[in-house]
Design a protein around this motif. Sequence first.
Motif, PDB file in Angstrom:
ATOM      1  N   ARG A  64      10.863  -1.133  -4.392  1.00 41.21           N
ATOM      2  CA  ARG A  64      11.630  -0.134  -3.649  1.00 41.21           C
ATOM      3  C   ARG A  64      10.793   0.457  -2.522  1.00 41.21           C
ATOM      4  O   ARG A  64      11.287   0.678  -1.409  1.00 41.21           O
ATOM      5  N   ARG A  65       9.517   0.728  -2.826  1.00 42.53           N
ATOM      6  CA  ARG A  65       8.631   1.295  -1.810  1.00 42.53           C
ATOM      7  C   ARG A  65       8.425   0.312  -0.656  1.00 42.53           C
ATOM      8  O   ARG A  65       8.383   0.702   0.505  1.00 42.53           O
TER       9      ARG A  65
ATOM     10  N   GLU B 163       9.430  -1.197   4.912  1.00 41.03           N
ATOM     11  CA  GLU B 163       9.951  -2.109   5.923  1.00 41.03           C
ATOM     12  C   GLU B 163      10.983  -1.417   6.812  1.00 41.03           C
ATOM     13  O   GLU B 163      10.961  -1.560   8.038  1.00 41.03           O
ATOM     14  N   LYS B 164      11.869  -0.659   6.174  1.00 41.57           N
ATOM     15  CA  LYS B 164      12.865   0.077   6.936  1.00 41.57           C
ATOM     16  C   LYS B 164      12.202   1.115   7.831  1.00 41.57           C
ATOM     17  O   LYS B 164      12.552   1.265   9.009  1.00 41.57           O
ATOM     18  N   GLU B 165      11.212   1.834   7.259  1.00 42.64           N
ATOM     19  CA  GLU B 165      10.519   2.856   8.035  1.00 42.64           C
ATOM     20  C   GLU B 165       9.720   2.243   9.180  1.00 42.64           C
ATOM     21  O   GLU B 165       9.650   2.802  10.266  1.00 42.64           O
ATOM     22  N   LYS B 166       9.154   1.060   8.936  1.00 42.65           N
ATOM     23  CA  LYS B 166       8.378   0.397   9.983  1.00 42.65           C
ATOM     24  C   LYS B 166       9.264   0.037  11.167  1.00 42.65           C
ATOM     25  O   LYS B 166       8.896   0.240  12.333  1.00 42.65           O
TER      26      LYS B 166
ATOM     27  N   GLU C  32       8.880   1.585  14.844  1.00 41.97           N
ATOM     28  CA  GLU C  32       8.632   0.766  16.030  1.00 41.97           C
ATOM     29  C   GLU C  32       9.655   1.063  17.126  1.00 41.97           C
ATOM     30  O   GLU C  32       9.293   1.214  18.303  1.00 41.97           O
ATOM     31  N   LEU C  33      10.930   1.163  16.743  1.00 41.41           N
ATOM     32  CA  LEU C  33      11.957   1.475  17.733  1.00 41.41           C
ATOM     33  C   LEU C  33      11.758   2.864  18.325  1.00 41.41           C
ATOM     34  O   LEU C  33      11.899   3.073  19.528  1.00 41.41           O
TER      35      LEU C  33
ATOM     36  N   ARG D 225       7.110  11.698   6.312  1.00 43.38           N
ATOM     37  CA  ARG D 225       7.732  10.634   5.533  1.00 43.38           C
ATOM     38  C   ARG D 225       6.859   9.386   5.549  1.00 43.38           C
ATOM     39  O   ARG D 225       6.679   8.723   4.522  1.00 43.38           O
ATOM     40  N   ARG D 226       6.317   9.038   6.696  1.00 43.11           N
ATOM     41  CA  ARG D 226       5.440   7.866   6.783  1.00 43.11           C
ATOM     42  C   ARG D 226       4.194   8.060   5.931  1.00 43.11           C
ATOM     43  O   ARG D 226       3.744   7.145   5.241  1.00 43.11           O
ATOM     44  N   LEU D 227       3.620   9.251   5.979  1.00 41.45           N
ATOM     45  CA  LEU D 227       2.441   9.523   5.150  1.00 41.45           C
ATOM     46  C   LEU D 227       2.785   9.402   3.669  1.00 41.45           C
ATOM     47  O   LEU D 227       1.998   8.867   2.880  1.00 41.45           O
TER      48      LEU D 227
END
Length: 364
Positions: free
Chosen positions: A149-150, A155-158, A162-163, A322-324
């Motif tokens: 899940r993580r 992947e979604k957060e990446k 990027e966008l 959130r990224r952290l």
Amino acid sequence: MRTAISKLYHIPFWLAYHYLWWVVAMGNPWKAAHSILFSPYAVKFVFYVVLQAVAVYFNLYYLIPKYLEKGRLKAYLGYLSVTLLAAALAIVSGYYVSALLAHQSVEVLFGRDSNCFFYFFGEAMPSTLASTTLAMSIKLTKNWISTERRKQLLEKEKLETELRFLKYQFNPHFLFNSINSIFFLIHKNPDAASSSLAKFSELLRHHLYECNDELVPLDKEIAYLRNFIALEKLRQNRSVSVITDILEELPADAYIAPFILMTFVENAFKHVSKDSDRENRIEIRLYAQPDTLEFEVSNTTSALTTKQAPHYRGIGLRNVQRRLALIYPGKHQLAIRDAGGTFEVRLSLILAAQPVSRPAQLTL
């Protein structure tokens, strides 16, 4: 205390688990229930439930984190063997306690003629090993599901990151202002213009080629940060003082998630005060050791920037937090303080020491 309470739901599981074993052994669920509740065997049942649970949780929450997860396999197997042996021997004592409370001998109560100890141990040890194996299987399955899940969230957060950074970083305002600043330097100071153009080129290169992985070398990320600060200095009003204290010698094998630090530096330049009646200041400090990084950014603020800041803090800070949380779970500390005239950010995180796989870079 909260962790212990959160595990209370495990009690019905262990009771049901051992009850099923008794059902299998006796072949009758009613007989098994009666034996557990209304016979001297109840003491033996309690010994099985409690002592095997102790062995299981000692293994899951102490032995595995302390030895197995750190690669100390021999020590882990040794301590696990001792734990299983101790738990089985303690369970064997439950047979004798049951006989004592029933005022009978163990031979009579359990229908054995001799060698009772070895018979009891032969039942307790396999049962304890089975309970431990089952618990480890459940724990590993839960960890695998959590990891998957993580990974999906990362992947979604990446992709979103990027966008977001392509849109936010490569905006015309930043590009044209940087190019205009370099253009004016060509006539005033050609050497400085050449140096700034090189920095601008390195900054674009980092965006296009070097920040596509989940983690990037720390030295490259800091080089990008230096170039960005140098270009921002060209654009800033002379009334803004920029103070940097960034460690020159960085760990060669340390890696960090891209743009984590940039978010806070960009915020400082974007919201720094530009008052004419006082000092306007940005301070950036960074210290790194082989496994840790300490990062501090502060900037003076004015009433206008303070009113504009909540929009950024509501979106930008939520994004970086959130990224952290996804990339450094339990491995970072972030403190943000608005001290009424000064906005301060302090970040401490544990650096990754292993490189990630890199796709082949394209060249133009």
